[in-house]
Structures are given as C-alpha cells and as structure tokens.
Write an enzyme that holds these catalytic residues in place. Structure first.
Site, mmCIF file in Angstrom:
data_model
loop_
_atom_site.group_PDB
_atom_site.id
_atom_site.type_symbol
_atom_site.label_atom_id
_atom_site.label_comp_id
_atom_site.label_asym_id
_atom_site.label_seq_id
_atom_site.Cartn_x
_atom_site.Cartn_y
_atom_site.Cartn_z
ATOM 1 N N ALA A 151 0.968 -1.090 -0.055
ATOM 2 C CA ALA A 151 0.079 0.088 0.031
ATOM 3 C C ALA A 151 0.887 1.269 0.010
ATOM 4 O O ALA A 151 0.138 2.283 -0.357
ATOM 5 C CB ALA A 151 -0.992 0.020 1.178
ATOM 6 N N GLY A 190 3.466 1.740 -2.025
ATOM 7 C CA GLY A 190 4.182 2.019 -3.204
ATOM 8 C C GLY A 190 3.450 2.710 -4.323
ATOM 9 O O GLY A 190 2.316 3.552 -3.806
ATOM 10 N N GLY A 250 0.216 1.363 -4.847
ATOM 11 C CA GLY A 250 -0.422 1.208 -3.634
ATOM 12 C C GLY A 250 -1.250 2.654 -3.088
ATOM 13 O O GLY A 250 -2.271 2.444 -2.479
ATOM 14 N N ASP A 275 2.202 -2.795 4.168
ATOM 15 C CA ASP A 275 3.690 -2.708 3.415
ATOM 16 C C ASP A 275 5.050 -3.196 4.452
ATOM 17 O O ASP A 275 4.588 -3.163 5.656
ATOM 18 C CB ASP A 275 3.692 -1.456 2.805
ATOM 19 C CG ASP A 275 4.525 -1.467 1.487
ATOM 20 O OD1 ASP A 275 5.862 -2.052 1.563
ATOM 21 O OD2 ASP A 275 4.097 -1.013 0.345
ATOM 22 N N ARG A 316 9.315 -2.637 -13.418
ATOM 23 C CA ARG A 316 10.002 -2.928 -14.707
ATOM 24 C C ARG A 316 10.853 -1.601 -14.730
ATOM 25 O O ARG A 316 10.396 -0.279 -14.443
ATOM 26 C CB ARG A 316 9.381 -3.147 -15.840
ATOM 27 C CG ARG A 316 8.982 -4.283 -16.229
ATOM 28 C CD ARG A 316 8.495 -4.655 -17.617
ATOM 29 N NE ARG A 316 7.418 -3.923 -17.905
ATOM 30 C CZ ARG A 316 7.337 -3.794 -19.624
ATOM 31 N NH1 ARG A 316 8.088 -4.446 -20.209
ATOM 32 N NH2 ARG A 316 6.098 -3.297 -19.980
ATOM 33 N N ILE A 318 -2.145 -8.041 -8.799
ATOM 34 C CA ILE A 318 -1.822 -6.864 -9.676
ATOM 35 C C ILE A 318 -0.245 -7.098 -9.996
ATOM 36 O O ILE A 318 0.271 -6.867 -11.037
ATOM 37 C CB ILE A 318 -1.714 -5.425 -9.112
ATOM 38 C CG1 ILE A 318 -3.343 -4.991 -9.040
ATOM 39 C CG2 ILE A 318 -1.155 -4.277 -9.797
ATOM 40 C CD1 ILE A 318 -3.840 -3.846 -8.121
ATOM 41 N N ALA A 319 0.565 -7.558 -9.140
ATOM 42 C CA ALA A 319 2.084 -7.710 -8.983
ATOM 43 C C ALA A 319 2.335 -8.556 -10.242
ATOM 44 O O ALA A 319 1.835 -9.435 -10.603
ATOM 45 C CB ALA A 319 2.545 -8.468 -7.861
ATOM 46 N N ASN A 320 3.321 -8.064 -10.940
ATOM 47 C CA ASN A 320 3.885 -8.613 -12.257
ATOM 48 C C ASN A 320 4.961 -9.776 -12.191
ATOM 49 O O ASN A 320 5.578 -9.751 -10.878
ATOM 50 C CB ASN A 320 4.484 -7.658 -13.124
ATOM 51 C CG ASN A 320 3.321 -7.223 -14.103
ATOM 52 O OD1 ASN A 320 2.458 -7.959 -14.594
ATOM 53 N ND2 ASN A 320 3.142 -5.841 -14.267
ATOM 54 N N ASP A 341 -5.288 -3.098 -19.340
ATOM 55 C CA ASP A 341 -5.233 -3.452 -20.790
ATOM 56 C C ASP A 341 -6.511 -2.989 -21.446
ATOM 57 O O ASP A 341 -6.462 -2.551 -22.671
ATOM 58 C CB ASP A 341 -4.971 -4.894 -20.963
ATOM 59 C CG ASP A 341 -3.759 -5.310 -20.378
ATOM 60 O OD1 ASP A 341 -2.756 -4.525 -20.461
ATOM 61 O OD2 ASP A 341 -3.757 -6.519 -19.698
ATOM 62 N N HIS A 377 -1.475 -10.939 -19.487
ATOM 63 C CA HIS A 377 -0.989 -9.242 -19.258
ATOM 64 C C HIS A 377 0.523 -9.307 -19.497
ATOM 65 O O HIS A 377 1.490 -9.026 -18.533
ATOM 66 C CB HIS A 377 -1.436 -9.057 -17.863
ATOM 67 C CG HIS A 377 -0.918 -7.449 -17.713
ATOM 68 N ND1 HIS A 377 -1.515 -6.503 -18.104
ATOM 69 C CD2 HIS A 377 0.110 -6.997 -16.859
ATOM 70 C CE1 HIS A 377 -0.830 -5.247 -17.803
ATOM 71 N NE2 HIS A 377 0.120 -5.660 -17.055
#
Ligand code: NAD
Ligand code: LMR
Length: 333
Positions: A27, A29, A32, A52, A99, A135-137, A168, A195
């Site tokens: 939260a 970030g 977040g 967090d 990224r 949500i985390a990639n 998206d 995604h």
C-alpha cells in the site's frame, strides 16, 4: 505501530454484506498509495487495511483524514500482516518491484514470485475465504503462484482468484478513442489472454467499429506494449502507477458491487478458465461475470477473425510457459 485502530462493524461471518473490509498489500508503493486513496473514496468499503514492509503508518494516517466512512488502519512489517488480513473480504496485491526500461515483465519473476508467495501464504492462513486481486507482475505467473499456495493449504477456490488485467482494457478504450476521435468511455474492447506483450490480445473485430488494416496493426501493437510506453517515459523510475490505480480501483469496485448482490457486472480478468484448456492453458483472461461468490460465469472468446486467430496462436506458447513457471516455483520452494 498501528496508525489507527480498526472499529469492527459486526460483519455476518459467512454472507457478504455491503461495507467490506479491503486489504491492500504493497500500500505504500507507486500503485498502492493512489489505489488506497481511491478505495478510501469508495462507499462500498467499510474498512481499509493498508499493509507494506515500509511507510504504511504515514500513508494510513494521511488517508484516514479523508471524511468518508471507511476506517483506515496501517500495518507495517510481517508481524502485522495477519492483523491486516483478518476478516478481509477482498485483498488487493500490488506489492512487488516494477520494470525498468529494457526489462520484460518476466524479468521481475525472480524478485516478485517470492514476495507474492509469502503474501499468499499469509492470506491462505489468515483470510482463506477472501477474494484475491493480483496486480503484481508478471501476472501470468503470479496468479498461478497464488493458486498453488492456496492448493497447498487446501483452501483454493478458483472463483476467488483474479489477475487484474483491467489496465489493458482501459488502455484499449483510450487508444481506440484517440484513433477514431470518439469518447473513450463509450468504447468497450474485449482484451483476452494474459498480461504481457503478445499474450495481450485485443479483439478489435468485436467492437463493431471499422478499422483499416494499418489501424489494426498499430492499435494491436500499442495495446500489447502500452506498458512499455510508460516504463520508457518514466525513464528508470517505475512503470504505470496512476492509471493502474484507477484500473485496480475500478475492478475492486466492480467486485464489491457484485459480491453485495448487484447483477450483470462483467469485467475482463485473468482467472482459472476453461476457455483455452483445449490448448493446454489453465489461466486465461476473457470477460467474466462477477457474482456474490466471485466468478459467476466465464465468457467464451466469442467470434474472432483470421488476424485474431494468429494473435491467439502466438500467445498460447508464451502463456503456457509463464503459467508453468509459476506452478514450478511453488513446487520447488
Ligand atoms: P513500487 O516499487 O512503487 O511499490 C511496490 C511496493 O511493494 C513498495 O511499497 C514495497 O515496499 C512493497 N513491497 C515489497 N515487498 C513487499 C512485501 N513482501 N510485502 C508487502 N509489500 C511489499 O511498485 P509499483 O509501481 O507500485 O508496482 C507494483 C507491481 O505492480 C509491480 O510488480 C508492477 O510490475 C505491477 N504492475 C502491474 C500492473 C497490471 O496491470 N497488473 C500495472 C502496473 C504495475
Ligand atoms: C503495465 O501494463 O503498465 C504494467 O504491467 C507495468 C509494466 O511493467 O508495464
């Protein structure tokens, strides 16, 4: 230290009632914080737990001054995670590194797989009936990671696990609106698959809008690689946060409304699905009708043209690889 205390509101233990507890993990970030802000503005949220490994007391104290009804609590560090999760109906997970230019989402796997696995283990223990919004990639792999952790704990219910692919769909509306010079809010593009890159498949033929082949090529590429535009523009400081917060808040709101009994709510999302099972793919995003138990009905892909069939063929091997990587990670760790 808790920034503020939870005030219990007497939830019925089994049936979901309007006024939910939502926990945001990660939260403090880039996603977040604005996501927590938007959830604080949502009248369907009764309790908002912000967790967090850093900075949540400050974020929670700040957001808690907004004069909407929900009670905000801040939880920092692993020892406060259980309290953040306890009684949550919805857990949103944007925790993880973003990224930098030149990276793929899969390049985040080594760091984020462990973070998501740890958080999933805590959720399986403290809130096994909660709905998890990932949500985390890389989402294509982190969703299977959560599923495998929940299976290990004997609490997996595919109706309650969602990879958030809303961004998206949001991007697709915006880019089509720009191309056709029409209001983006009125444009609905069915985006299927996963995604990341080629696994993101916009089905422009289903919009009912006429496109030239040049427009189709350009739009498809832009929707598939829209995330890279933001990563490049942010120049090493992160990826999409504000648009993702809006997309995450939209999906959370849709789910909360469906859980409380509102009918006919449909959002595209990456879930355990029958849709591409014949091609060996266990998780896939299509339109999903949401209901009081989470996933109510997974829609099929619908009619697609030859161009879109090629997109599908290109996506399948990548999706299979991403999913297997997540499953293997939990088996080995
Ligand atoms: P960020 O670095 O700004 O924030 C991540 C937060 O996670 C930080 O506050 C960090 O302290 C926290 N964190 C790290 N480890 C944690 C743990 N073990 N427990 C709890 N919190 C922890 O990153 P961001 O820009 O907010 O992006 C977060 C993630 O979301 C990234 O993986 C990014 O790729 C992904 N993302 C997904 C989408 C999507 O469409 N699904 C869109 C944008 C970004
Ligand atoms: C996005 O689509 O913006 C996110 O998945 C973040 C990224 O890495 O592009």
């Amino acid at each position: 230290m808790l920034a503020s205390r939870v005030f219990a509101r007497g939830f019925a233990s089994s049936a979901f009632q309007r006024g939910a507890k939502v926990a945001v993990l990660g939260a403090a970030g880039g996603i977040g914080q604005p996501l927590s802000l938007l959830l604080k503005l949502n009248p369907n949220v009764d309790r908002l737990a912000l967790y967090d490994i850093v900075n949540t007391p400050g974020v929670a104290a700040d957001i808690s001054h907004i004069n909407t009804k929900s009670h905000v609590t801040g939880h920092v560090g692993q020892e406060q995670l259980g309290e953040a999760l306890k009684d949550a109906q919805v857990i949103v997970i944007p925790a993880g590194v973003p990224r930098k230019p030149g990276m793929t989402r899969d390049d985040l796997f080594n760091t984020n797989a462990g973070i998501v696995k740890t958080l999933a283990e805590a959720a399986a223990k403290h809130a096994p009936k909660a709905h998890l919004l990932i949500i985390a990639n890389p989402v294509n792999s982190t969703v299977p990671i959560v599923a495998e952790v929940f299976k290990k704990h004997g609490v997996f219910d595919p109706k309650r696990l969602f990879g958030v692919t809303t961004l998206d769909v949001v991007r697709a509306s915006t880019f089509v609106g720009q191309t056709k010079k029409t209001e983006p809010e009125n444009i609905n593009v069915h985006v299927i698959g996963g995604h990341s890159g080629v696994t993101i498949m916009p089905l422009l033929s289903q919009t009912g809008i006429k496109f030239s082949q040049e427009e189709i090529d350009a739009l498809t590429n832009r929707i598939q690689f829209g995330g890279d535009e933001v990563v490049k523009a942010k120049n090493g400081t992160g990826s999409a946060t504000l648009s993702m917060a809006q997309a995450g808040a939209r999906f959370t709101d849709s789910l909360l409304r469906a859980l409380s009994g509102e009918k006919g709510i449909v959002e595209p999302t990456y879930v355990k699905s029958h849709v591409a099972e014949k091609d060996g793919v266990e998780y896939f995003a299509t339109k999903v009708e949401l209901g009081t138990e989470g996933v109510k009905k997974i829609h099929d892909i619908g009619p697609i043209n030859d161009y879109e069939k090629k997109l599908y063929q290109a996506a399948i091997p990548e999706l299979k690889k991403n999913i297997a990587k997540g499953v293997e990670f939990v088996k080995k760790n």
